[in-house]
Write a protein that holds these residues in place. Sequence first.
Motif, PDB file in Angstrom:
ATOM      1  N   GLY A   1      -0.480   2.276  -0.203  1.00  0.00           N
ATOM      2  CA  GLY A   1      -0.561   0.926   0.341  1.00  0.00           C
ATOM      3  C   GLY A   1      -0.107  -0.156  -0.606  1.00  0.00           C
TER       4      GLY A   1
ATOM      5  N   ARG B   1      -6.802  -3.423   2.209  1.00  0.00           N
ATOM      6  CA  ARG B   1      -5.582  -3.050   2.936  1.00  0.00           C
ATOM      7  C   ARG B   1      -5.853  -2.810   4.418  1.00  0.00           C
TER       8      ARG B   1
ATOM      9  N   SER C   1      -0.437  -4.725   8.403  1.00  0.00           N
ATOM     10  CA  SER C   1       0.155  -3.397   8.200  1.00  0.00           C
ATOM     11  C   SER C   1       1.179  -3.139   9.291  1.00  0.00           C
TER      12      SER C   1
END
Lengths: 455, 455
Positions: A282, A291, A297
């Motif tokens: 990540g 994250r 994302s």
Amino acid sequence: METILSQFNKLKEEFLKDLIEFIAIPTISTNPEYQDKMKEGAQFLVKKIKSLGGQAQIEETGGHPIVYGEFITNPKSPTILIYGHYDVQPPDPMEEWISPPFEGTVRDGKLFARGATDDKGQLWIHLAAIEAFQRANQPLPINLKLILEGEEECGSTHLIPYFQSHKEKLQAHAMIISDTPFLAKGVPTITTGLRGLIYYEIEVKAVDKDLHSGSFGGAVDNPIHGLSRMIASLHDEKGRIHIPHLYDKVRPLSQEEKESLEKLPFSEEEFQKSIGAKQLWGEEGYSILERISTRPSLDVNGIWGGYTGPGAKTVIPKKASAKLSIRLVPDQAPKEIARLLEEHLQSILPSTLELTIKPLETSIYPYSADTSHPYFQKAKEALSQAFHTDQVVFARQGGSIPFVPIVAKTLSIPCMLLGFGLPDEGAHSPNEWLDLENFYGGIETMIRFYSSLGE
Amino acid sequence: METILSQFNKLKEEFLKDLIEFIAIPTISTNPEYQDKMKEGAQFLVKKIKSLGGQAQIEETGGHPIVYGEFITNPKSPTILIYGHYDVQPPDPMEEWISPPFEGTVRDGKLFARGATDDKGQLWIHLAAIEAFQRANQPLPINLKLILEGEEECGSTHLIPYFQSHKEKLQAHAMIISDTPFLAKGVPTITTGLRGLIYYEIEVKAVDKDLHSGSFGGAVDNPIHGLSRMIASLHDEKGRIHIPHLYDKVRPLSQEEKESLEKLPFSEEEFQKSIGAKQLWGEEGYSILERISTRPSLDVNGIWGGYTGPGAKTVIPKKASAKLSIRLVPDQAPKEIARLLEEHLQSILPSTLELTIKPLETSIYPYSADTSHPYFQKAKEALSQAFHTDQVVFARQGGSIPFVPIVAKTLSIPCMLLGFGLPDEGAHSPNEWLDLENFYGGIETMIRFYSSLGE
């Protein structure tokens, strides 16, 4: 309140029995064959709410009905809007169930059944809390409105329009949604943020027809190669999404949020083990928890092209496709990120290929609650007392619930994601279960919370 | 020879009629329901060869039989081994056929039928040439051996073992394979090279189970991304395959081959138009014709992973897969290139992923004929006379025929790919056809070629 809690203690067995009766109705919303069962489930709830002294009605939506209920005790008291859903996932694969999915069965302090945690058990917590007041002959210290959906497992198609066209009726001081898990057993959790979502299907086309790789290999830019180059370029070497300006509107965590996040009982090692990852991955400079809950994302959710059957076929496919989504965080607006993504895909498109971009489903806004609202503190105290722990946490979650940011905006009220599930209860899998300590703790939490609001 | 040619001219109608009779047997080798028809097709050929004065027998293989035939006229004369196949592709989709697939129908100088060009028509050219000698009461000027396969459309499983276990019996001075097309109508073509092939299925795995992209997105290296990065890195910006040492053994074209290639009647513009490509592509410094016939190429033939159904599913798949093949050219050995590919894939594997590499099918060697052999010159002359043109070409083709390099090596004889098809005859499509000028020109070519060998 002691009267109510002592009454509640006597009713625990009965509440569980009632829940098992509710669970026995196979309200599978995705399967048209269960339409009658969906109606039966809705009627069951209407009857229950009325038996508790509330008003209730079935609201036709064009899809499965919404059950609307009301307990108005004193117009001057605070009003809480409660959301739950009475539909469940299909139970397949049937052969993996240890006990039948629609016969709630208790083993080791867990109730096993389809819908046990998602969401019938969590919905029933609210009805049981109301019943505890009623059976103790105590008036509810607040007003309650219930909106119980029958389409959560099939896209919530009619929920947002319903909210938007019933603003007045649904007006309240806060909304409580019980459909999220604790961070871990023994760690009561109020979910304070959700990620948003945009979702696309993209297709790149190289030629008019599938070609023989012997006769054409070396002279045609294989669309699978082109698509792979595009996908490969969407992250940089530091695990960041490589789309210009994508992070511009990401609101940095406050110092308080950061500290609270660091204190959360979360083990990266256990996380890695639980999913069987060789190595976690990540964005550089952020913890795993950051994250997955506080950073955007991008994932390709599916890819296909060419020959995918058994054995070998020497084809250069004419096209290749992918499904691609981005999770958004405050204050990324879906429309703006969608524009950035679309422009970027066009800009990295190889000159050999044609691109088709198709947005799928409705975009979802990210959500973050203003936890300075006093109700959050009161809920935290109620959880702390009901679960006998000081470790009650506020935590963002990485998933998305479409209606939450919209309701928060439409009704201008705080949405509290006060769920009583656990992370490993297998919500959509065989042998779904509900932790009974959480079930009873949830009821006690609501009794305590309502009482504190009425003070 | 004039006697034979004049006899041949009288027999043209009859030859076509015979071919149509042969075509009427639906010898679909891929469909087990047609097993009896396959036998009928083989028996039809045995009977025909015997009626022409040859020896013939059905050779059981464990699959569909091979028909072996022999015309030994004089042990001192040259012996030619002829290859053809009597099985055909399934005719589906049936509704697209203008005339029934197994009722050969002539329209505009073309014979429409399944198998017309692939390969019954081309096979029949050889039987008709023999018949022309017989009907003119002229002895064959050479010896002929025929090997007629029934499994070309389903993998030629038993052909190579048959060659290897019948070396003595099949010994000849050259082999002729008639199953390739002219470069264009009016441009008789001897195919002098074929590319080889290695074919792999690869799988990259990130985690033990499919994950929810909301809860895990940002912390897991999506295997589709990882696979895309690997695929993207397999070509450099100049269109070269980016695998170390892959080009080491590529034999540069001789000056003669280069010049001959440049003279071929090939239009890149028409090539591009015929496949509907937005733009052609490939290795810098090489023409399109060089790229597709004389240079190695790498193609991903299929890719799949994650959710590929309709609508949106927010999943991070546990794994992603691809089928990947490399076309080889002389002197690349399949084993060596396979090793280079496998080592390279391991070396570029992201540390987050696990890789499984599975070779599919048997590797195929590249092939290039030694065109300095006098038979090539004689065949060229025969083609030139039969097709009334000076423009007879030697050209490599980009495809692969597994048994050709093996037979060339096993029997140590030149293999001449002397086919009479055309590029657009739709060999595996509905309304497959055979150009009748090529059919008759093919028969005349063989008559002239055999005569010249006997001189």
